[in-house]
Scaffold this active site. Structure first.
Site, PDB file in Angstrom:
ATOM      1  N   CYS A  55     -76.495 -15.486  68.342  1.00 33.50           N
ATOM      2  CA  CYS A  55     -77.426 -16.362  67.616  1.00 33.50           C
ATOM      3  C   CYS A  55     -78.874 -16.041  67.972  1.00 33.50           C
ATOM      4  O   CYS A  55     -79.216 -15.908  69.147  1.00 33.50           O
ATOM      5  CB  CYS A  55     -77.125 -17.815  67.964  1.00 33.50           C
ATOM      6  SG  CYS A  55     -78.246 -18.989  67.197  1.00 33.50           S
ATOM      7  N   GLU A  89     -79.148 -27.655  69.606  1.00 31.53           N
ATOM      8  CA  GLU A  89     -77.834 -28.282  69.696  1.00 31.53           C
ATOM      9  C   GLU A  89     -78.034 -29.801  69.591  1.00 31.53           C
ATOM     10  O   GLU A  89     -78.536 -30.426  70.533  1.00 31.53           O
ATOM     11  CB  GLU A  89     -77.176 -27.886  71.028  1.00 31.53           C
ATOM     12  CG  GLU A  89     -75.970 -28.708  71.420  1.00 31.53           C
ATOM     13  CD  GLU A  89     -74.857 -28.767  70.370  1.00 31.53           C
ATOM     14  OE1 GLU A  89     -74.591 -27.753  69.693  1.00 31.53           O
ATOM     15  OE2 GLU A  89     -74.267 -29.853  70.219  1.00 31.53           O
ATOM     16  N   CYS A 144     -77.484 -18.755  58.568  1.00 30.61           N
ATOM     17  CA  CYS A 144     -76.949 -19.272  59.835  1.00 30.61           C
ATOM     18  C   CYS A 144     -77.266 -18.324  60.969  1.00 30.61           C
ATOM     19  O   CYS A 144     -76.998 -17.129  60.881  1.00 30.61           O
ATOM     20  CB  CYS A 144     -75.433 -19.382  59.774  1.00 30.61           C
ATOM     21  SG  CYS A 144     -74.812 -20.561  58.611  1.00 30.61           S
ATOM     22  N   SER A 178     -73.400 -30.499  63.400  1.00 26.37           N
ATOM     23  CA  SER A 178     -72.616 -29.374  63.904  1.00 26.37           C
ATOM     24  C   SER A 178     -72.868 -29.215  65.396  1.00 26.37           C
ATOM     25  O   SER A 178     -74.016 -29.230  65.846  1.00 26.37           O
ATOM     26  CB  SER A 178     -73.030 -28.096  63.167  1.00 26.37           C
ATOM     27  OG  SER A 178     -72.309 -26.986  63.655  1.00 26.37           O
ATOM     28  N   GLU A 192     -87.695 -24.520  62.342  1.00 21.49           N
ATOM     29  CA  GLU A 192     -87.512 -24.171  60.938  1.00 21.49           C
ATOM     30  C   GLU A 192     -86.497 -25.095  60.275  1.00 21.49           C
ATOM     31  O   GLU A 192     -85.587 -25.599  60.924  1.00 21.49           O
ATOM     32  CB  GLU A 192     -87.045 -22.704  60.846  1.00 21.49           C
ATOM     33  CG  GLU A 192     -88.046 -21.769  61.521  1.00 21.49           C
ATOM     34  CD  GLU A 192     -87.627 -20.303  61.547  1.00 21.49           C
ATOM     35  OE1 GLU A 192     -86.628 -19.947  60.891  1.00 21.49           O
ATOM     36  OE2 GLU A 192     -88.315 -19.525  62.219  1.00 21.49           O
ATOM     37  N   CYS A 205     -80.956 -27.929  55.807  1.00 21.46           N
ATOM     38  CA  CYS A 205     -80.458 -27.585  57.126  1.00 21.46           C
ATOM     39  C   CYS A 205     -81.600 -27.837  58.119  1.00 21.46           C
ATOM     40  O   CYS A 205     -82.689 -27.283  57.978  1.00 21.46           O
ATOM     41  CB  CYS A 205     -80.031 -26.115  57.124  1.00 21.46           C
ATOM     42  SG  CYS A 205     -79.434 -25.572  58.724  1.00 21.46           S
ATOM     43  N   ASN A 254     -74.265 -12.991  60.440  1.00 21.01           N
ATOM     44  CA  ASN A 254     -75.544 -12.598  59.844  1.00 21.01           C
ATOM     45  C   ASN A 254     -76.299 -11.724  60.828  1.00 21.01           C
ATOM     46  O   ASN A 254     -76.228 -11.939  62.034  1.00 21.01           O
ATOM     47  CB  ASN A 254     -76.367 -13.831  59.488  1.00 21.01           C
ATOM     48  CG  ASN A 254     -75.735 -14.604  58.346  1.00 21.01           C
ATOM     49  OD1 ASN A 254     -75.399 -14.030  57.321  1.00 21.01           O
ATOM     50  ND2 ASN A 254     -75.531 -15.892  58.539  1.00 21.01           N
ATOM     51  N   CYS A 306     -75.429 -18.935  72.918  1.00 18.04           N
ATOM     52  CA  CYS A 306     -74.414 -18.177  72.164  1.00 18.04           C
ATOM     53  C   CYS A 306     -74.952 -16.764  71.905  1.00 18.04           C
ATOM     54  O   CYS A 306     -76.085 -16.597  71.450  1.00 18.04           O
ATOM     55  CB  CYS A 306     -74.090 -18.871  70.849  1.00 18.04           C
ATOM     56  SG  CYS A 306     -73.483 -20.562  71.063  1.00 18.04           S
ATOM     57  N   LEU A 312     -66.423 -23.213  66.393  1.00 19.09           N
ATOM     58  CA  LEU A 312     -65.288 -22.809  67.224  1.00 19.09           C
ATOM     59  C   LEU A 312     -65.363 -21.311  67.546  1.00 19.09           C
ATOM     60  O   LEU A 312     -65.416 -20.912  68.703  1.00 19.09           O
ATOM     61  CB  LEU A 312     -63.976 -23.166  66.505  1.00 19.09           C
ATOM     62  CG  LEU A 312     -62.695 -22.941  67.291  1.00 19.09           C
ATOM     63  CD1 LEU A 312     -62.675 -23.738  68.586  1.00 19.09           C
ATOM     64  CD2 LEU A 312     -61.467 -23.313  66.439  1.00 19.09           C
ATOM     65  N   HIS A 313     -65.344 -20.499  66.515  1.00 20.19           N
ATOM     66  CA  HIS A 313     -65.602 -19.053  66.603  1.00 20.19           C
ATOM     67  C   HIS A 313     -64.554 -18.211  67.332  1.00 20.19           C
ATOM     68  O   HIS A 313     -64.597 -16.985  67.261  1.00 20.19           O
ATOM     69  CB  HIS A 313     -66.979 -18.751  67.211  1.00 20.19           C
ATOM     70  CG  HIS A 313     -68.120 -19.404  66.491  1.00 20.19           C
ATOM     71  ND1 HIS A 313     -68.141 -19.602  65.133  1.00 20.19           N
ATOM     72  CD2 HIS A 313     -69.298 -19.908  66.937  1.00 20.19           C
ATOM     73  CE1 HIS A 313     -69.282 -20.201  64.779  1.00 20.19           C
ATOM     74  NE2 HIS A 313     -69.993 -20.397  65.857  1.00 20.19           N
ATOM     75  N   CYS A 360     -83.050 -23.266  71.972  1.00 20.40           N
ATOM     76  CA  CYS A 360     -81.725 -23.840  72.199  1.00 20.40           C
ATOM     77  C   CYS A 360     -81.235 -23.412  73.579  1.00 20.40           C
ATOM     78  O   CYS A 360     -81.397 -22.258  73.970  1.00 20.40           O
ATOM     79  CB  CYS A 360     -80.740 -23.353  71.146  1.00 20.40           C
ATOM     80  SG  CYS A 360     -79.085 -24.071  71.307  1.00 20.40           S
TER      81      CYS A 360
HETATM   82  N1  SAH Z   1     -75.846 -25.807  67.950  1.00 20.99           N
HETATM   83  C1  SAH Z   1     -75.088 -26.252  66.805  1.00 20.99           C
HETATM   84  C2  SAH Z   1     -75.901 -26.156  65.562  1.00 20.99           C
HETATM   85  C3  SAH Z   1     -76.193 -24.747  65.101  1.00 20.99           C
HETATM   86  S1  SAH Z   1     -75.349 -24.610  63.611  1.00 20.99           S
HETATM   87  C4  SAH Z   1     -73.801 -25.461  66.720  1.00 20.99           C
HETATM   88  O1  SAH Z   1     -73.641 -24.534  67.482  1.00 20.99           O
HETATM   89  O2  SAH Z   1     -72.936 -25.830  65.935  1.00 20.99           O
HETATM   90  C5  SAH Z   1     -75.479 -23.027  63.165  1.00 20.99           C
HETATM   91  C6  SAH Z   1     -74.145 -22.361  62.932  1.00 20.99           C
HETATM   92  O3  SAH Z   1     -74.419 -20.969  62.738  1.00 20.99           O
HETATM   93  C7  SAH Z   1     -73.245 -22.464  64.148  1.00 20.99           C
HETATM   94  O4  SAH Z   1     -71.902 -22.533  63.755  1.00 20.99           O
HETATM   95  C8  SAH Z   1     -73.529 -21.139  64.815  1.00 20.99           C
HETATM   96  O5  SAH Z   1     -72.529 -20.774  65.713  1.00 20.99           O
HETATM   97  C9  SAH Z   1     -73.638 -20.233  63.630  1.00 20.99           C
HETATM   98  N2  SAH Z   1     -74.300 -18.956  63.914  1.00 20.99           N
HETATM   99  C10 SAH Z   1     -75.098 -18.640  64.956  1.00 20.99           C
HETATM  100  N3  SAH Z   1     -75.495 -17.362  64.887  1.00 20.99           N
HETATM  101  C11 SAH Z   1     -74.935 -16.847  63.777  1.00 20.99           C
HETATM  102  C12 SAH Z   1     -74.995 -15.571  63.142  1.00 20.99           C
HETATM  103  N4  SAH Z   1     -75.700 -14.583  63.647  1.00 20.99           N
HETATM  104  N5  SAH Z   1     -74.298 -15.413  61.999  1.00 20.99           N
HETATM  105  C13 SAH Z   1     -73.580 -16.425  61.471  1.00 20.99           C
HETATM  106  N6  SAH Z   1     -73.509 -17.647  62.003  1.00 20.99           N
HETATM  107  C14 SAH Z   1     -74.173 -17.863  63.149  1.00 20.99           C
END
Ligand code: SAH
Length: 382
Positions: A122, A186, A362, A217, A95, A108, A319, A119, A241-242, A115
């Site tokens: 996600c 990724e 996201c 990213s 997508e 985007c 989200n 995580c 980072l998170h 992936c």
């Molecule tokens: N793999 C790369 C690219 C994905 S970017 C990365 O991890 O950076 C998408 C962004 O959305 C990342 O920062 C990811 O951690 C974030 N993301 C994933 N799931 C999410 C969710 N449920 N709500 C908000 N952000 C989320």
């Protein structure tokens, strides 16, 4: 015999010229074709009116513009967000999302189908790894967005969405302004193809997209960050980072066991020292997991320890994703987290979410074509 079609967007002008000559056509046809693909972003050979009909027929038989087939488009935020679902030859789906703001438009882009990073918050991670996208498949999503942009109506003022307001046609840019590799997958796990897609899109004789208009990213693959710092192109970097605590981050992101926070931040500091470019940190806010002021304090300490470097924190309230058993932090907690960071001198903003109504925000890209098709069919009934 099952002949594989040549994926044209994978080729630069030299390779395309070699290919066209090998097919028995003159080199100038390659130039015309390259212009149609990259300058005009034309999606079908039929529409390349300067090519002779016989050559177009030949291309239909022996070549494809990329492996991606556009299956579905969905509109959200009153037309200012648009999601495309593409299918690959094996029917995996990826997508891309176009977001239009006053004076700018961002796409985007996905770099992999599924992936491998796992995580826990996600939607894409739940698919597991399906396959790498080729350079042309990645680039094709940007060309799709350029085409889709032409269809965004000039004046949209969605009710209750004043913050999304685009005031008039002059506010909808004619050209895409940004491409962010923040879709499925990724990028640094598919570094070579990802970087080749940037090369293709950057070509001044083609799509001519500036390096500074790209943002990649990463989940925190340190070797990728180290590679990017030696890259002559000034591509922007964002880090997911998170959490500023290894225990919390490892529970959210398995990659942290391989590249823990200290190693990650050391690589980011080296990156900024070498490139003088500002890095963004994404920080998804999950209720009760990483969102209290103690975590904000750890984050400020982490980023300030060892002296300031150019950076910015993007706070993203989680989200919704099915069956993960986590919820987003309340508005109050999000504001308190931001205010705390600001009070410590760490620049932070809360990211305005787009595409929630069409599963395009996201972390919501799940490649679930079957479900999308069902919803689309339900939407047209009655
Ligand atoms: N793999 C790369 C690219 C994905 S970017 C990365 O991890 O950076 C998408 C962004 O959305 C990342 O920062 C990811 O951690 C974030 N993301 C994933 N799931 C999410 C969710 N449920 N709500 C908000 N952000 C989320």
């Amino acid at each position: 015999m099952n002949m594989k079609k040549v994926n044209l967007l994978d080729l630069d002008l030299d390779a395309l010229t070699t290919q066209v000559k090998a097919w028995g056509y003159p080199a100038f046809r390659a130039k015309q074709l390259y212009r149609q693909l990259w300058v005009n972003a034309v999606a079908r050979f039929e529409d390349m009116s300067d090519l002779p009909a016989a050559f177009r027929d030949f291309l239909n038989e022996h070549a494809c513009i990329s492996n991606l087939r556009l299956m579905l488009e969905r509109e959200g935020d009153g037309g200012l967000t648009r999601k495309a679902v593409f299918a690959l030859p094996g029917n995996e789906t990826v997508e891309a999302v176009l977001m239009v703001y006053p004076g700018r438009a961002t796409v985007c882009v996905s770099s992999q189908a599924g992936c491998p990073m796992g995580c826990v918050f996600c939607a894409t991670a739940k698919l597991g790894f399906l396959q790498d996208l080729s350079p042309g498949d990645i680039a094709h999503q940007v060309l799709w967005a350029q085409r889709a942009l032409a269809e965004v109506p000039g004046r949209i003022e969605p009710e209750g969405a004043a913050r999304h307001r685009v005031h008039g046609p002059e506010d909808v840019p004619a050209r895409l302004t940004n491409a962010v590799f923040m879709g499925m997958g990724e990028p640094f796990n598919n570094y070579t193809n990802w970087r080749a897609s940037v090369e293709r899109l950057h070509d001044p004789g083609g799509f001519n997209f500036g390096a500074r208009n790209f943002t990649v990213s990463t989940v925190g693959l340190v070797p990728g960050i180290r590679k990017l710092m030696d890259d002559p192109l000034q591509i922007n970097l964002a880090i997911s980072l998170h959490a500023a605590d290894d225990e919390i981050r490892s529970a959210m992101m398995p990659v942290n066991k391989r590249y823990p926070i200290a190693e990650l931040i050391a690589s980011v500091r080296d990156y900024t020292e070498k490139t003088h470019r500002r890095v963004s940190f994404e920080y998804v806010l999950i209720e009760g997991k990483n969102d209290d002021l103690e975590e904000a304090r750890k984050l400020a300490d982490l980023l300030l320890m060892g002296g300031k470097f150019p950076m910015h924190v993007n706070l993203i309230p989680l989200n919704p994703v099915d069956d993960i058993g986590m919820s987003r932090s309340s508005r109050e907690r999000v504001s308190a987290f931001r205010d705390y960071l600001e009070s410590r001198g760490v620049p932070a903003t809360v990211r305005i979410q787009r595409g929630m109504d069409i599963d395009a925000a996201c972390g919501q890209l799940a490649g679930d074509l079957a479900r999308d098709l069902q919803q689309a069919a339900a939407g047209t009934k009655g």
